[in-house]
Motif scaffolding. Structure first.
Motif, PDB file in Angstrom:
ATOM      1  N   PRO A  28     -29.340  13.887 -10.925  1.00 47.63           N
ATOM      2  CA  PRO A  28     -28.781  12.724 -10.222  1.00 47.63           C
ATOM      3  C   PRO A  28     -27.264  12.801 -10.044  1.00 47.63           C
ATOM      4  CG  PRO A  28     -30.418  11.996 -11.784  1.00 47.63           C
ATOM      5  CD  PRO A  28     -30.258  13.462 -12.009  1.00 47.63           C
ATOM      6  N   CYS A  32     -24.899  12.693  -6.627  1.00 47.44           N
ATOM      7  CA  CYS A  32     -23.750  11.791  -6.472  1.00 47.44           C
ATOM      8  C   CYS A  32     -22.496  12.558  -6.105  1.00 47.44           C
ATOM      9  CB  CYS A  32     -23.522  10.999  -7.764  1.00 47.44           C
ATOM     10  SG  CYS A  32     -24.805   9.802  -8.119  1.00 47.44           S
ATOM     11  N   TRP A  51     -33.998   9.321  -3.522  1.00 47.02           N
ATOM     12  CA  TRP A  51     -33.880   8.707  -4.840  1.00 47.02           C
ATOM     13  C   TRP A  51     -35.243   8.386  -5.437  1.00 47.02           C
ATOM     14  CZ3 TRP A  51     -29.894   9.306  -7.718  1.00 47.02           C
ATOM     15  CH2 TRP A  51     -28.648   9.538  -7.126  1.00 47.02           C
ATOM     16  N   LYS A  77     -32.100   4.189  -6.019  1.00 51.60           N
ATOM     17  CA  LYS A  77     -30.921   4.738  -6.682  1.00 51.60           C
ATOM     18  C   LYS A  77     -30.604   3.936  -7.939  1.00 51.60           C
ATOM     19  CE  LYS A  77     -26.094   5.980  -5.723  1.00 51.60           C
ATOM     20  NZ  LYS A  77     -25.012   5.952  -4.701  1.00 51.60           N
ATOM     21  N   CYS A  80     -33.218   4.718 -10.516  1.00 55.91           N
ATOM     22  CA  CYS A  80     -32.988   6.030 -11.129  1.00 55.91           C
ATOM     23  C   CYS A  80     -31.919   5.927 -12.207  1.00 55.91           C
ATOM     24  CB  CYS A  80     -32.594   7.041 -10.059  1.00 55.91           C
ATOM     25  SG  CYS A  80     -32.462   8.737 -10.676  1.00 55.91           S
TER      26      CYS A  80
END
Length: 628
Positions: A28, A32, A51, A77, A80
């Motif tokens: 993740p 980002c 996501w 998102k 997550c």
């Protein structure tokens, strides 16, 4: 290659479905970081499909559950972000007391993880798979709309159920100790009611936390104080001070659970889709009400927020007025003067001097080298006055408010036969290492069963049989490969075997020639023994704490059953694998203990302290009927 097909253009040219598959190979935080490269990549990586793929890769819940969890958060998102943070908590946590077993299984709830205590109990005629297992809630960690985590401790006082809101301060990736603590904070001038951080900001904060060495060992609120050198850790306080602070905070922040919030903590199995969908509706309503209580308290109406210029006080925090500081300091000083700094006054019963010294000697014998190292470190870090423990007023001076916190930390612990050596004055739970079965360790993992053959078959004189949970693990010593069965739960009324003791140990490289005493199983089917190993089973030894052993054999039977038979007594312990999460979803919920004891029961006990419930057999089902 043409310039226009290079760099980010390659990603942008891919369909969303294809890029979602590729993104599963990334973490993740990598996504980002990639999203801040340019606006086009930012738009691409904000896709819900990407996501969702990341949420699925975390592996806590299946994809079909993720779609339902999405209704409780702003985006996949945000979901997550929550899943990544709580994943290290999933698993089995234990404590030494009571000796019958203190097993807390942390499992997915609904946009949450739930800590469920399995109650020591007898197995009914339906067996493990079909008989309802009794459990009680310990805590919940719920995902807020922005994916942040909210902590709710469960407890019961004077016949009423309460939740005790707090914060999740840190969850380390390989945490093995779960600590319930109190932490001081600076008073906030402005409370934010909307999402506080993006996932990228959260990830960057985690990275900076690891890089900045000066902040190691300090929580987020402690770093915010800007006094890393003067902040007194909760663990450095005397036991009496820590217990009093926890009692004081829980008494002030507790929120009574209304009937509308008393529904299920997780949905039933999908065997009946109609009941499952009803549970999802109840869970959405329950979650919304709990989050509202977490923000504003149980008596506040959130619809009046726009009309009020002043924001409501944070219900998770207790303001440290001068009167409260004096009251807490005075009461803990009085308690310490009566009982000593390390006296464990867990109840109202007074101990004799002889009993105190006997308990002290036992504690000294049980303490591990890791505990000694911890105390030595504590001494080195103490003030120049030479006191072993920090002063309470120093701790209270670190902030304007105090509140409950949950810390999931990685601590160096010694262990003996897969059972960790535990600190006897910490309000903590300890995680058991669960090994995934593989070809050379196929019997590793959690097993359950009872004494007797056929397995789980009640008799006229014994309508119920004590349910045992054993953790099977492998260990190599002196060139021998040993299979060790560690007891973590015992369903008798009074404990027979120490918690964490080895029920049997077998050498998987030494076959047994002993015959299996029975020809058929419970269904009159012939018994086929695949393998048999020589070993030793637990027996009476030098008192309860130091059991002996007697020879026996472990038989591997068809249909995945294990049976250990003591050679002399012919007693047989039969075991089978099971899915603990599925058992809890089919189980029956019973009321919890008072909040502090419900999290970590420190009192030495040899009986079942969890059986003082009323109407336990109908508690869970009645809640569902009320909601439906």
């Amino acid at each position: 290659m043409l310039p226009e097909t290079c760099g980010s253009s390659l990603f942008l040219a891919l369909p969303d479905d294809v890029f979602a598959i590729i993104s599963r190979s990334l973490l993740p935080r990598d996504i980002c970081n990639l999203s801040i490269c340019c606006k086009s990549l930012y738009s691409l990586l904000a896709s819900e499909k990407i996501w969702l793929s990341q949420c699925d890769a975390v592996g806590i819940v299946p994809t079909r559950d993720l779609v339902e969890w999405r209704e409780g958060v702003l985006s996949f998102k945000a979901l997550c972000r929550f899943l990544v943070r709580v994943k290290p908590l999933i698993g089995i946590w234990v404590h030494q007391n009571p000796e019958l077993g203190n097993v807390v299984y942390v499992m997915p709830g609904f946009v949450s993880v739930v800590g469920c205590r399995i109650i020591p109990q007898e197995l009914g005629p339906l067996g493990i798979e079909d008989g309802p297992i009794l459990w009680a809630p310990v805590f919940e960690i719920m995902g807020d709309f922005d994916g942040s985590a909210t902590f709710l401790l469960h407890g019961r006082e004077k016949g009423c159920d309460y939740v005790y809101p707090g914060s999740v301060e840190s969850v380390e990736s390989y945490c093995n100790v779960l600590l319930l603590e109190v932490e001081p904070r600076e008073k906030r001038n402005e409370r934010k009611l909307f999402p506080r951080k993006s996932f990228a900001h959260h990830s960057n904060e985690e990275i900076s936390r690891k890089v900045c060495r000066s902040n190691i060992g300090l929580s987020r609120s402690q770093r915010a104080l800007g006094q890393s050198e003067s902040v007194v850790p909760f663990s450095r306080l005397a036991f009496g001070d820590r217990r009093k602070l926890l009692d004081t905070v829980t008494a002030h922040v507790r929120l009574k659970v209304p009937e509308s919030v008393g529904g299920p903590l997780f949905p039933q199995l999908r065997e009946n889709m109609e009941d499952f969908q009803k549970d999802v509706v109840l869970l959405l309503q329950r979650r919304s009400l709990l989050l509202q209580m977490y923000r504003f308290g149980s008596d506040h109406d959130s619809t009046d927020l726009k009309a009020n210029a002043e924001m409501p006080a944070d219900p998770t925090q207790l303001e440290l007025s001068s009167d409260l500081r004096k009251s807490v300091d005075r009461s803990t000083s009085h308690s310490n003067s009566l009982n000593g700094d390390d006296a464990q006054t867990h109840g109202n019963n007074r101990k004799s001097i002889g009993g105190y010294f006997r308990a002290s000697i036992k504690q000294i014998l049980r303490r591990s080298s890791s505990i000694s190292d911890d105390r030595a470190t504590s001494k080195c870090n103490s003030s120049s006055s030479g006191n072993r423990h920090a002063q309470l007023h120093e701790f209270l001076n670190s902030g304007d408010t105090i509140g409950l916190t949950l810390h999931a930390s990685m601590v160096k612990l010694s262990s003996y036969r897969a059972w960790p050596n535990m600190h006897d004055t910490r309000f903590a739970l300890y995680k058991l290492p669960m090994r995934v079965p593989r070809e050379d360790e196929e019997y590793a993992g959690l097993w359950g069963g009872t004494f007797g053959w056929p397995p789980g078959r009640p008799t006229e004189d014994k309508p119920g049989k004590a349910l045992f949970f054993l953790l099977l693990s492998y260990e190599e010593t002196e060139g021998k490969r040993l299979l060790i069965a560690t007891k973590i739960l015992e369903g008798t009324h009074y404990v027979l075997h120490p918690n964490g003791s080895a029920m049997f140990i077998v050498n998987v490289d030494e076959p047994s020639l002993d015959p299996f005493p029975w020809d058929s199983d419970a269904d009159s089917h012939p018994v086929y023994v695949k393998h048999a190993f020589m070993g030793e089973g637990i027996a009476n030894g030098y008192g309860f704490r130091y059991p002996g052993s007697k020879p026996g054999s472990l038989f591997i039977i068809q249909n995945g059953l294990l049976a250990f038979i003591w050679k002399e007594s012919r007693a047989v312990l039969t075991l089978q694998r099971f899915n603990l999460q599925e058992l809890l979803k089919k189980g029956e919920r019973v009321p919890p203990l008072p909040p502090i004891a419900n999290f970590s029961y420190l009192t030495k006990s040899y009986s079942n302290v969890f059986t003082g419930f009323s109407d336990t057999s109908t508690f869970s089902s009645s809640l569902r009927q009320k909601q439906i």
